[in-house]
Design an enzyme around this catalytic site. Structure first.
Site, short mmCIF file in Angstrom:
data_model
loop_
_atom_site.label_atom_id
_atom_site.label_comp_id
_atom_site.label_asym_id
_atom_site.label_seq_id
_atom_site.Cartn_x
_atom_site.Cartn_y
_atom_site.Cartn_z
N PHE A 14 0.81 -1.22 0.00
CA PHE A 14 0.00 0.00 0.00
C PHE A 14 0.85 1.29 0.00
CE2 PHE A 14 -2.26 2.72 3.40
CZ PHE A 14 -2.88 3.55 2.46
N ALA A 89 8.86 -2.76 3.82
CA ALA A 89 8.39 -4.15 3.84
C ALA A 89 8.10 -4.60 5.26
CB ALA A 89 9.43 -5.07 3.21
N ALA A 90 6.93 -5.17 5.44
CA ALA A 90 6.55 -5.68 6.77
C ALA A 90 5.29 -6.51 6.62
CB ALA A 90 6.29 -4.53 7.73
N SER A 92 1.88 -6.31 8.12
CA SER A 92 1.37 -5.03 8.64
C SER A 92 -0.01 -5.09 9.31
CB SER A 92 1.30 -4.02 7.48
OG SER A 92 0.31 -4.42 6.55
N THR A 107 9.68 -11.50 9.26
CA THR A 107 9.83 -10.38 8.32
C THR A 107 10.21 -9.09 9.03
OG1 THR A 107 8.39 -11.29 6.64
CG2 THR A 107 8.53 -8.88 6.72
N THR A 136 5.55 2.74 13.00
CA THR A 136 4.15 3.02 13.34
C THR A 136 4.02 3.67 14.72
OG1 THR A 136 2.07 1.89 13.87
CG2 THR A 136 4.06 0.60 14.12
N GLU A 138 1.97 2.60 16.75
CA GLU A 138 1.52 1.53 17.65
C GLU A 138 2.62 1.08 18.61
OE1 GLU A 138 -0.86 -1.55 15.99
OE2 GLU A 138 -1.68 -0.25 14.44
N TYR A 161 2.26 -7.57 16.33
CA TYR A 161 2.66 -6.65 15.26
C TYR A 161 3.47 -5.49 15.83
CZ TYR A 161 2.31 -2.61 12.14
OH TYR A 161 2.61 -1.49 11.39
N PRO A 216 -18.27 -5.28 9.95
CA PRO A 216 -17.97 -5.74 11.31
C PRO A 216 -17.23 -4.71 12.15
CG PRO A 216 -16.43 -6.73 9.77
CD PRO A 216 -17.34 -5.85 8.95
P1 NAD Z 1 1.29 -3.66 3.24
O1 NAD Z 1 0.97 -4.89 4.01
O2 NAD Z 1 0.26 -3.08 2.34
O3 NAD Z 1 2.57 -3.94 2.32
C1 NAD Z 1 3.69 -4.63 2.80
C2 NAD Z 1 4.57 -5.00 1.61
O4 NAD Z 1 5.73 -5.70 2.11
C3 NAD Z 1 3.88 -5.97 0.63
O5 NAD Z 1 4.13 -5.55 -0.70
C4 NAD Z 1 4.54 -7.31 0.92
O6 NAD Z 1 4.58 -8.17 -0.22
C5 NAD Z 1 5.94 -6.88 1.36
N1 NAD Z 1 6.57 -7.89 2.20
C6 NAD Z 1 6.02 -8.52 3.27
N2 NAD Z 1 6.90 -9.43 3.76
C7 NAD Z 1 8.04 -9.32 3.01
C8 NAD Z 1 9.31 -9.98 3.02
N3 NAD Z 1 9.57 -10.95 3.90
N4 NAD Z 1 10.24 -9.62 2.11
C9 NAD Z 1 9.97 -8.65 1.20
N5 NAD Z 1 8.79 -8.02 1.11
C10 NAD Z 1 7.82 -8.35 2.02
O7 NAD Z 1 1.81 -2.61 4.30
P2 NAD Z 1 1.67 -1.03 4.30
O8 NAD Z 1 0.40 -0.66 4.93
O9 NAD Z 1 2.05 -0.49 2.98
O10 NAD Z 1 2.82 -0.66 5.36
C11 NAD Z 1 4.14 -0.35 4.93
C12 NAD Z 1 4.97 -0.01 6.15
O11 NAD Z 1 4.41 1.09 6.84
C13 NAD Z 1 5.06 -1.13 7.18
O12 NAD Z 1 6.35 -1.17 7.69
C14 NAD Z 1 4.06 -0.73 8.26
O13 NAD Z 1 4.43 -1.25 9.52
C15 NAD Z 1 4.20 0.77 8.21
N6 NAD Z 1 3.01 1.55 8.64
C16 NAD Z 1 1.80 1.33 8.05
C17 NAD Z 1 0.71 2.10 8.41
C18 NAD Z 1 -0.64 1.91 7.79
O14 NAD Z 1 -1.61 2.54 8.23
N7 NAD Z 1 -0.78 1.11 6.75
C19 NAD Z 1 0.87 3.10 9.40
C20 NAD Z 1 2.11 3.29 9.97
C21 NAD Z 1 3.19 2.52 9.57
O1 TDX Z 2 -13.11 -5.22 10.54
C1 TDX Z 2 -12.61 -4.37 11.30
N1 TDX Z 2 -13.39 -3.81 12.28
C2 TDX Z 2 -12.90 -2.90 13.16
O2 TDX Z 2 -13.65 -2.42 14.04
C3 TDX Z 2 -11.23 -3.95 11.19
C4 TDX Z 2 -10.33 -4.53 10.13
C5 TDX Z 2 -10.77 -3.01 12.09
N2 TDX Z 2 -11.57 -2.51 13.06
C6 TDX Z 2 -11.02 -1.51 13.99
C7 TDX Z 2 -9.74 -1.92 14.67
C8 TDX Z 2 -9.01 -0.61 14.83
O3 TDX Z 2 -9.43 0.03 16.03
O4 TDX Z 2 -10.67 -0.37 13.19
C9 TDX Z 2 -9.45 0.23 13.64
C10 TDX Z 2 -8.45 0.24 12.49
O5 TDX Z 2 -8.09 -1.11 12.24
P1 TDX Z 2 -7.01 -1.53 11.14
O6 TDX Z 2 -7.39 -0.94 9.84
O7 TDX Z 2 -6.80 -3.00 11.23
O8 TDX Z 2 -5.73 -0.71 11.62
P2 TDX Z 2 -4.90 -0.69 13.00
O9 TDX Z 2 -5.05 -1.94 13.74
O10 TDX Z 2 -5.24 0.59 13.69
O11 TDX Z 2 -3.39 -0.62 12.40
C11 TDX Z 2 -3.09 0.19 11.23
O12 TDX Z 2 -2.51 1.40 11.58
C12 TDX Z 2 -1.19 1.39 12.07
C13 TDX Z 2 -2.20 -0.57 10.26
O13 TDX Z 2 -2.78 -1.82 9.95
C14 TDX Z 2 -0.82 -0.75 10.82
O14 TDX Z 2 0.03 -1.36 9.86
C15 TDX Z 2 -0.27 0.58 11.19
O15 TDX Z 2 0.97 0.43 11.81
#
Ligand code: NAD
Ligand code: TDX
Length: 355
Positions: A14, A89-90, A92, A107, A136, A138, A161, A216
């Site tokens: 993403f 990469a993570a 996530s 990972t 993050t 978190e 996580y 949900p």
């Molecule tokens: P995502 O799950 O959408 O994408 C993760 C990517 O990493 C994927 O393309 C996956 O194929 C790759 N990957 C997973 N395991 C791997 C491995 N062993 N080797 C190589 N590639 C691998 O995650 P995202 O939401 O894009 O998050 C990216 C980063 O940002 C993560 O480090 C996450 O902790 C951090 N982050 C995400 C959020 C959020 O809201 N999504 C918020 C804060 C921080």
């Molecule tokens: O089906 C659901 N119903 C629900 O109530 C899901 C998937 C989530 N939730 C709640 C849980 C959380 O309070 O919504 C909130 C957001 O949930 P997620 O989208 O799973 O995110 P969160 O757990 O907050 O973590 C996200 O933000 C920080 C990312 O997944 C992480 O990668 C990032 O580090």
């Protein structure tokens, strides 16, 4: 331009996808991008098909690589004179970490360690090198109804996580102090926007609305998250990469807190508007379900440091960001269906995998 060969890990996920697109849209960016990604369920190389068509094997290189395998990372470093790494990469997703923490340890911790070790081997003591680690909010734990996370807040992770991310943050910082490797770290709140896998709250709910399935809500829906538009996270990461101080961490947030239930209600209304339905049409699908184990109550971050030091600011309001996001998912149903079914996996090797 400071860096010529930027290695992105997890570029098919993403935020990684959004970041690579952001980079190639910047006039000032004239360098190369080397994207390494294992292509787990969350990684989709189709996301970057336009980039690949335009820059493939010239300024954009993709390697299907698992960061838990140190020799395959080394091979990439042998081929490219990497001078900057942006490590996305993570594993996530918090719920997946509750059901199966093993991959998260591999990972997020071992993978980060392998990258750091590879850098230690190839880095030539150049100051013009950077390892930027994406983390993050978190890692800081869970807040009550008041207060904020600061860069100085002690770590207190509560899910597998967040514990794995906290561990990787500590390793990155340890390599700065021990080996003087130039690093920066950013800790960000919940991102939303295009290309997010439909397991995370916003795309999952949009997907379910379109399929008229239950929406949900965990527990009472009163948990609070702070939401940042992914493009604004990308612009912030680029500011750190350009001008962040080595050895520093920077917080990013949207200053935009919502309880899950309030957010879901406005999302239902936005989807209804764009689908020409009655405003309350999708709300009947809202279903309260069993709470997430150890569900953190509230995340909220203070991001004054990055605003003051690096002049970062957001470019969209939450209303604008959410409208754009819903519009994108409604126009990209095929993307949603493909990533859910893993369709893209059949043709990647043939189409644009470097060896
Ligand atoms: P995502 O799950 O959408 O994408 C993760 C990517 O990493 C994927 O393309 C996956 O194929 C790759 N990957 C997973 N395991 C791997 C491995 N062993 N080797 C190589 N590639 C691998 O995650 P995202 O939401 O894009 O998050 C990216 C980063 O940002 C993560 O480090 C996450 O902790 C951090 N982050 C995400 C959020 C959020 O809201 N999504 C918020 C804060 C921080
Ligand atoms: O089906 C659901 N119903 C629900 O109530 C899901 C998937 C989530 N939730 C709640 C849980 C959380 O309070 O919504 C909130 C957001 O949930 P997620 O989208 O799973 O995110 P969160 O757990 O907050 O973590 C996200 O933000 C920080 C990312 O997944 C992480 O990668 C990032 O580090």
């Amino acid at each position: 331009m400071k860096y010529q060969n930027i290695l992105i890990t997890g570029g098919c996920g993403f935020i990684g996808t959004n970041f690579i697109n952001y980079l190639f849209n910047l006039k000032e960016f004239t360098g190369n991008v080397i994207n390494i990604d294992k292509l787990t369920y969350a990684g989709n190389p189709n996301n970057l098909i336009d980039i690949n068509e335009k820059y493939g094997n010239d300024r954009y290189f993709f390697y299907k690589t698992d960061i838990t395998d140190i020799s395959s990372i080394d091979t990439v470093f042998e081929k490219h004179a990497v001078d900057c790494i942006i490590h996305f990469a993570a594993e996530s997703h918090v719920d997946r970490s509750i059901h199966g923490p093993g991959e998260f340890i591999q990972t997020n911790i071992i993978g980060t360690f392998n990258l750091l070790e590879t850098v230690r081997k190839h880095w030539k003591n150049s100051k013009d090198f950077l390892f930027h680690h994406i983390s993050t909010d978190e890692v800081f734990g869970s807040l009550g109804n008041t207060g904020y996370f600061y860069e100085t807040t002690p770590y207190d992770p509560r899910s597998p996580y967040s514990a794995s991310k906290a561990s990787s943050d500590h390793l990155v910082m340890a390599y700065f102090y021990t080996y003087a490797i130039p690093i920066t770290i950013s800790n960000c709140t919940n991102n939303y926007g295009q290309y997010q896998f439909p397991e995370k709250l916003i795309p999952l709910m949009i997907n379910n609305m379109l399929e008229e399935k239950d929406l949900p809500v965990y527990g009472k829906g009163k948990n609070i998250r702070d939401w940042l538009y992914v493009q604004d996270h990308c612009s912030g990461i680029w500011k750190i990469v350009q001008n962040g101080r080595r050895g520093e961490t920077y917080n990013f947030g949207g200053e935009n807190e919502w309880t899950n239930i309030d957010l879901l209600n406005i999302l239902c209304e936005e989807v209804a508007i764009q689908k020409n339905k009655d405003k309350d049409y999708y709300k009947k699908l809202i279903t309260y379900v069993k709470d997430r184990a150890g569900h953190d109550h509230r995340y909220a971050i203070n991001c004054d440091k990055v605003k003051e030091e690096l002049n970062w600011k957001q470019s969209v309001t939450f209303n604008e960001g959410l409208t754009k996001t819903v519009k994108w998912y409604l126009s990209n149903i095929k993307w949603m269906n493909d990533i859910k079914s893993g369709q893209y996996k059949n043709w990647i090797e043939k189409n644009y995998c470097q060896r």
